[in-house]
Each structure stands twice: as C-alpha cells, then as structure tokens.
Design a protein around this motif. Sequence first.
Motif, PDB file in Angstrom:
ATOM      1  N   LEU A  64       0.842  -1.194   0.000  1.00 24.00           N
ATOM      2  CA  LEU A  64       0.000   0.000   0.000  1.00 24.00           C
ATOM      3  C   LEU A  64       0.878   1.247   0.000  1.00 24.00           C
ATOM      4  CD1 LEU A  64      -2.693   1.454   0.076  1.00 24.00           C
ATOM      5  CD2 LEU A  64      -2.706   1.150   2.567  1.00 24.00           C
ATOM      6  N   ALA A  65       1.908   1.253   0.826  1.00 28.55           N
ATOM      7  CA  ALA A  65       2.836   2.396   0.839  1.00 28.55           C
ATOM      8  C   ALA A  65       3.432   2.602  -0.551  1.00 28.55           C
ATOM      9  CB  ALA A  65       3.931   2.177   1.881  1.00 28.55           C
ATOM     10  N   ASP A  66       3.797   1.523  -1.220  1.00 35.06           N
ATOM     11  CA  ASP A  66       4.345   1.616  -2.576  1.00 35.06           C
ATOM     12  C   ASP A  66       3.324   2.212  -3.543  1.00 35.06           C
ATOM     13  OD1 ASP A  66       6.722   0.478  -1.679  1.00 35.06           O
ATOM     14  OD2 ASP A  66       6.231  -1.531  -2.448  1.00 35.06           O
ATOM     15  N   ALA A  67       2.060   1.801  -3.427  1.00 37.98           N
ATOM     16  CA  ALA A  67       1.008   2.313  -4.310  1.00 37.98           C
ATOM     17  C   ALA A  67       0.762   3.799  -4.065  1.00 37.98           C
ATOM     18  CB  ALA A  67      -0.286   1.523  -4.116  1.00 37.98           C
ATOM     19  N   LEU A  68       0.797   4.213  -2.794  1.00 35.31           N
ATOM     20  CA  LEU A  68       0.618   5.639  -2.483  1.00 35.31           C
ATOM     21  C   LEU A  68       1.748   6.462  -3.094  1.00 35.31           C
ATOM     22  CD1 LEU A  68      -0.499   5.344   1.259  1.00 35.31           C
ATOM     23  CD2 LEU A  68      -1.959   5.782  -0.729  1.00 35.31           C
ATOM     24  N   ARG A  69       2.976   5.982  -2.925  1.00 41.40           N
ATOM     25  CA  ARG A  69       4.122   6.695  -3.514  1.00 41.40           C
ATOM     26  C   ARG A  69       4.025   6.737  -5.035  1.00 41.40           C
ATOM     27  NH1 ARG A  69       6.921   3.463   0.213  1.00 41.40           N
ATOM     28  NH2 ARG A  69       7.480   4.634   2.068  1.00 41.40           N
ATOM     29  N   MET A  99      -5.484  -0.836  -2.724  1.00 37.25           N
ATOM     30  CA  MET A  99      -6.291   0.219  -2.114  1.00 37.25           C
ATOM     31  C   MET A  99      -7.663  -0.328  -1.756  1.00 37.25           C
ATOM     32  SD  MET A  99      -5.903   3.654  -1.543  1.00 37.25           S
ATOM     33  CE  MET A  99      -6.228   3.101   0.105  1.00 37.25           C
ATOM     34  N   GLN A 100      -8.240  -1.125  -2.636  1.00 32.38           N
ATOM     35  CA  GLN A 100      -9.547  -1.723  -2.365  1.00 32.38           C
ATOM     36  C   GLN A 100      -9.479  -2.691  -1.185  1.00 32.38           C
ATOM     37  OE1 GLN A 100     -10.795  -3.304  -6.153  1.00 32.38           O
ATOM     38  NE2 GLN A 100     -10.937  -1.266  -7.065  1.00 32.38           N
ATOM     39  N   ARG A 101      -8.391  -3.470  -1.098  1.00 31.04           N
ATOM     40  CA  ARG A 101      -8.230  -4.383   0.045  1.00 31.04           C
ATOM     41  C   ARG A 101      -8.091  -3.601   1.344  1.00 31.04           C
ATOM     42  NH1 ARG A 101      -4.334  -6.807  -3.127  1.00 31.04           N
ATOM     43  NH2 ARG A 101      -2.719  -6.418  -1.564  1.00 31.04           N
ATOM     44  N   TRP A 102      -7.362  -2.479   1.305  1.00 29.01           N
ATOM     45  CA  TRP A 102      -7.189  -1.654   2.509  1.00 29.01           C
ATOM     46  C   TRP A 102      -8.535  -1.084   2.957  1.00 29.01           C
ATOM     47  CZ3 TRP A 102      -3.686  -1.045   6.174  1.00 29.01           C
ATOM     48  CH2 TRP A 102      -3.787   0.056   7.029  1.00 29.01           C
ATOM     49  N   TRP A 103      -9.317  -0.595   2.015  1.00 29.47           N
ATOM     50  CA  TRP A 103     -10.633  -0.072   2.373  1.00 29.47           C
ATOM     51  C   TRP A 103     -11.500  -1.155   3.004  1.00 29.47           C
ATOM     52  CZ3 TRP A 103     -11.659   2.697  -2.900  1.00 29.47           C
ATOM     53  CH2 TRP A 103     -10.934   3.900  -2.944  1.00 29.47           C
ATOM     54  N   ASP A 104     -11.465  -2.363   2.447  1.00 29.13           N
ATOM     55  CA  ASP A 104     -12.228  -3.467   3.030  1.00 29.13           C
ATOM     56  C   ASP A 104     -11.740  -3.773   4.449  1.00 29.13           C
ATOM     57  OD1 ASP A 104     -13.642  -3.662   0.636  1.00 29.13           O
ATOM     58  OD2 ASP A 104     -12.521  -5.417  -0.069  1.00 29.13           O
ATOM     59  N   TYR A 105     -10.439  -3.732   4.633  1.00 28.91           N
ATOM     60  CA  TYR A 105      -9.815  -4.007   5.930  1.00 28.91           C
ATOM     61  C   TYR A 105     -10.192  -2.950   6.968  1.00 28.91           C
ATOM     62  CZ  TYR A 105      -5.760  -4.676   9.115  1.00 28.91           C
ATOM     63  OH  TYR A 105      -4.940  -4.879  10.196  1.00 28.91           O
TER      64      TYR A 105
END
Length: 104
Positions: A29-34, A73-79
């Motif tokens: 997730l950190a990689d995707a944000l960057r 991002m979708q997995r994080w939102w679900d989490y």
Amino acid sequence: MITRAFRMKLKPGNVEEYHRRHDNLWPDLADALRAAGIYDYSIFLDEETLHLFGVLKLHPDHQINDLPKHPVMQRWWDYMADLMEVEADNRPKQLALKPVFYFE
C-alpha cells in the motif's frame, strides 16, 4: 506541490485499532501511495468528535485519481471498513476541506 486535506470519521471505540492498523501499514500500500505521487501524508484525530483529518502532498504529475482502482487500495478499504464511516464500496466517506490559511 499540491496539498489536499479532507475529513473522515471513526466509529466509536475504534481509535486504538485504527492507530494499530496504520502503525502496520502494508508495504505494498505504501508503494502504491508513492507511485500515485503522494510524498507526505498525515492523519490527525479529533478525539472529541472522532473526526479524522487527512493532509497529503502530491507531486505535480500525481496519479491519485487512479488509486481507487488499485487492488491494494480496495483491500485496505475493506480491511478498514469496520472502523469508520464508509461508502457502499468501503471507500472512507471523505469531505474535502477548503484551505483558508497557510503560513510558510
């Protein structure tokens, strides 16, 4: 530099768990944000109202609008959905905040 600020809201009783989950932010997730162009991101809590205030800085060539389609991002939102107010797709309900003062 582009700065965006927004408000979200926690459900009661979830402050510690919200903090714990962010302390263990997934590396992908950190990689995707960057990769989306976010280089500075903070979230602040108003303990009285449980409002969360996010502030992030973006590179001029950011791709932040592509993040909602990213699987991590979708997995994080679900989490995170059980801890906060969310939309139908588990995206956090966000209210954009209007800048009214800046001091450098």
